[in-house]
Motif scaffolding. Structure first.
Motif, PDB file in Angstrom:
ATOM      1  N   GLY A 155     -16.724  -2.925  -2.187  1.00 51.42           N
ATOM      2  CA  GLY A 155     -17.488  -1.673  -2.266  1.00 51.42           C
ATOM      3  C   GLY A 155     -16.983  -0.683  -3.306  1.00 51.42           C
ATOM      4  O   GLY A 155     -17.443   0.454  -3.354  1.00 51.42           O
ATOM      5  N   PHE A 156     -16.059  -1.117  -4.162  1.00 53.39           N
ATOM      6  CA  PHE A 156     -15.565  -0.211  -5.219  1.00 53.39           C
ATOM      7  C   PHE A 156     -16.398  -0.407  -6.488  1.00 53.39           C
ATOM      8  O   PHE A 156     -15.936  -0.943  -7.473  1.00 53.39           O
ATOM      9  CB  PHE A 156     -14.076  -0.473  -5.501  1.00 53.39           C
TER      10      PHE A 156
ATOM     11  N   PRO B 187       0.813  -1.226   0.000  1.00 55.93           N
ATOM     12  CA  PRO B 187       0.000   0.000   0.000  1.00 55.93           C
ATOM     13  C   PRO B 187       0.847   1.277   0.000  1.00 55.93           C
ATOM     14  O   PRO B 187       0.360   2.346  -0.367  1.00 55.93           O
ATOM     15  CB  PRO B 187      -0.823  -0.090   1.295  1.00 55.93           C
ATOM     16  N   ASP B 188       2.122   1.171   0.402  1.00 55.54           N
ATOM     17  CA  ASP B 188       2.997   2.338   0.353  1.00 55.54           C
ATOM     18  C   ASP B 188       3.975   2.273  -0.812  1.00 55.54           C
ATOM     19  O   ASP B 188       4.993   2.972  -0.828  1.00 55.54           O
ATOM     20  CB  ASP B 188       3.772   2.475   1.680  1.00 55.54           C
ATOM     21  N   GLY B 189       3.679   1.435  -1.776  1.00 50.91           N
ATOM     22  CA  GLY B 189       4.513   1.334  -2.979  1.00 50.91           C
ATOM     23  C   GLY B 189       4.409   2.596  -3.817  1.00 50.91           C
ATOM     24  O   GLY B 189       3.578   3.482  -3.559  1.00 50.91           O
TER      25      GLY B 189
ATOM     26  N   ALA C 239      -7.175   0.532  -5.963  1.00 51.59           N
ATOM     27  CA  ALA C 239      -8.549   1.039  -5.782  1.00 51.59           C
ATOM     28  C   ALA C 239      -8.648   1.785  -4.450  1.00 51.59           C
ATOM     29  O   ALA C 239      -9.220   2.878  -4.365  1.00 51.59           O
ATOM     30  CB  ALA C 239      -9.557  -0.102  -5.848  1.00 51.59           C
ATOM     31  N   GLU C 240      -8.071   1.187  -3.426  1.00 48.86           N
ATOM     32  CA  GLU C 240      -8.052   1.800  -2.096  1.00 48.86           C
ATOM     33  C   GLU C 240      -7.367   3.172  -2.138  1.00 48.86           C
ATOM     34  O   GLU C 240      -7.794   4.118  -1.476  1.00 48.86           O
ATOM     35  CB  GLU C 240      -7.284   0.854  -1.156  1.00 48.86           C
TER      36      GLU C 240
ATOM     37  N   ILE D 296      -0.905   7.625  -6.884  1.00 45.07           N
ATOM     38  CA  ILE D 296      -2.361   7.776  -7.051  1.00 45.07           C
ATOM     39  C   ILE D 296      -2.906   8.742  -5.990  1.00 45.07           C
ATOM     40  O   ILE D 296      -3.656   9.673  -6.300  1.00 45.07           O
ATOM     41  CB  ILE D 296      -3.082   6.403  -6.928  1.00 45.07           C
ATOM     42  N   ARG D 297      -2.499   8.512  -4.748  1.00 42.72           N
ATOM     43  CA  ARG D 297      -3.008   9.381  -3.674  1.00 42.72           C
ATOM     44  C   ARG D 297      -2.594  10.831  -3.896  1.00 42.72           C
ATOM     45  O   ARG D 297      -3.400  11.753  -3.719  1.00 42.72           O
ATOM     46  CB  ARG D 297      -2.514   8.887  -2.296  1.00 42.72           C
ATOM     47  N   ALA D 298      -1.342  11.032  -4.298  1.00 44.42           N
ATOM     48  CA  ALA D 298      -0.867  12.405  -4.522  1.00 44.42           C
ATOM     49  C   ALA D 298      -1.671  13.077  -5.638  1.00 44.42           C
ATOM     50  O   ALA D 298      -2.103  14.228  -5.512  1.00 44.42           O
ATOM     51  CB  ALA D 298       0.625  12.394  -4.864  1.00 44.42           C
TER      52      ALA D 298
END
Ligand code: PBG
Length: 329
Positions: free
Chosen positions: A185-186, A96-98, A157-158, A104-106
């Motif tokens: 839920g996605f 998840p921190d790859g 997705a997360e 994506i988050r940024a």
């Protein structure tokens, strides 16, 4: 005798009548820009793809701003991990921190209106450079690979990705990813399936860009990517991916496979995309650098050819240039 009453050159004589009868148009809405995101600082050029650079997340944000300003709807992210972090199972692909989840988050927090797409396959993350898990004989394991791809997909997705794009060619992966998305839920995460992805020699520069070329060595992907000799098989691949829940399908490479795009569009009428791959880009760049081809004219002609063949959009390393050229007119 119809000649000389019928003269097709009449309509070609002037700009206004050429414009009136033009069947296809290209707009910036048709473009998806593939980008390489690395763990290092700043930018690093990709020698076999002049004009393409691997980007840090900070630099990616700059490029995203340019893309938005130019009206390019979607960026497609490919990860370039630290080579020392690669393993046989490619497990950093679902960290998840790859690099990709962070990118994506940024992007989504800074530019929520920009479409963000990401690639699902293990090749940048494995020590053998194959897209999946490998058994003792070097065969790519289908169902075990799907489990890894589902983990990678859920992590993306997360992180908030808009479009997943599995590029691995395992059987059944679209259905498995779609089911996992629904269960988590996605419901609105879109999938663009690399449906008809051929075992092509035109991917060479990409493999250098993501750093998988040396790992793959003399290896090949013939046991999972499609044989360039086939096109009926492409229709079977597309049919399955649609049935399994793909929202969009893709044909790859692009220009040498326009016949496949046309067949897919005619047979299914679904959103269909072409990937003008790294080798196609490199050919144009090399010829242009030698003064043998007019780069802008050839690149724009290729884009129009994709549209004429039936593509709704094109993944291209030329996306920002094309957007600028469209603006110039
Ligand atoms: C990896 C992947 C490849 C490309 C996109 N995703 C290379 C491959 O299958 O070996 C090629 C893109 C390009 O050449 O521009 N799964």
């Amino acid at each position: 005798m119809s000649f000389p009453h019928v003269r097709l050159r009449r309509m070609r004589r002037d700009g206004f009548s050429r414009r009136l009868m033009r069947e296809h148009v290209l707009t910036t809405d048709d473009l998806i820009y593939p980008v390489f995101v690395h763990e290092e600082k700043g930018r690093a050029p990709v020698p076999s793809m002049p004009g393409v650079e691997r980007l840090s997340i900070d630099e990616l944000l700059r490029v995203a701003e340019q893309a938005l300003e130019l009206g390019v709807p979607v960026l497609d992210l490919f990860g370039v991990p630290d080579p020392a972090a690669k393993t046989a199972d490619g497990r950093i692909a679902w960290d998840p921190d790859g690099i990709i989840p962070r990118a994506i988050r940024a992007l989504k927090s800074r530019f929520p209106e920009l479409g963000v797409m990401s690639d699902q396959a293990l090749d940048p993350y494995t020590t053998h450079g194959q897209d999946g898990l490998v058994d003792e004989d070097g065969y790519i394991l289908n169902d075990e690979t799907i489990e890894a791809l589902v983990k990678q997909s859920l992590v993306h997705a997360e992180a908030g990705v808009d479009i997943l794009s599995p590029s691995d060619m395992m059987d059944g992966r679209i259905g498995a990813i779609r089911e996992a998305l629904e269960n988590a839920g996605f419901r609105n995460t879109r999938i663009m399936a690399y449906s008809a992805k051929y075992a092509s020699a035109f991917y060479g520069p990409f493999r250098s860009a993501v750093g998988s070329a040396a790992n793959l060595g003399k290896g090949n992907k013939y046991t999972y990517q499609m044989d360039p000799a086939n096109s009926d098989e492409a229709l079977r691949e597309v049919e399955l991916d649609i049935a399994e829940g793909a929202d969009m399908v893709m044909v790859k490479p692009g220009l040498p496979y326009l016949d496949v795009i046309r067949r897919v569009k005619d047979a299914f009428g679904v959103p269909t995309f072409a990937y003008q791959v790294s080798g196609e880009y490199a050919m144009l760049k090399a010829a242009a650098a030698n003064g043998w081809l007019d780069e802008k004219a050839c690149a724009m002609e290729a884009m129009l050819a994709f549209k004429r063949a039936g593509a709704d959009g094109v993944l291209t390393y030329y996306a920002l240039d094309v957007a600028r050229w469209l603006r110039e007119g």
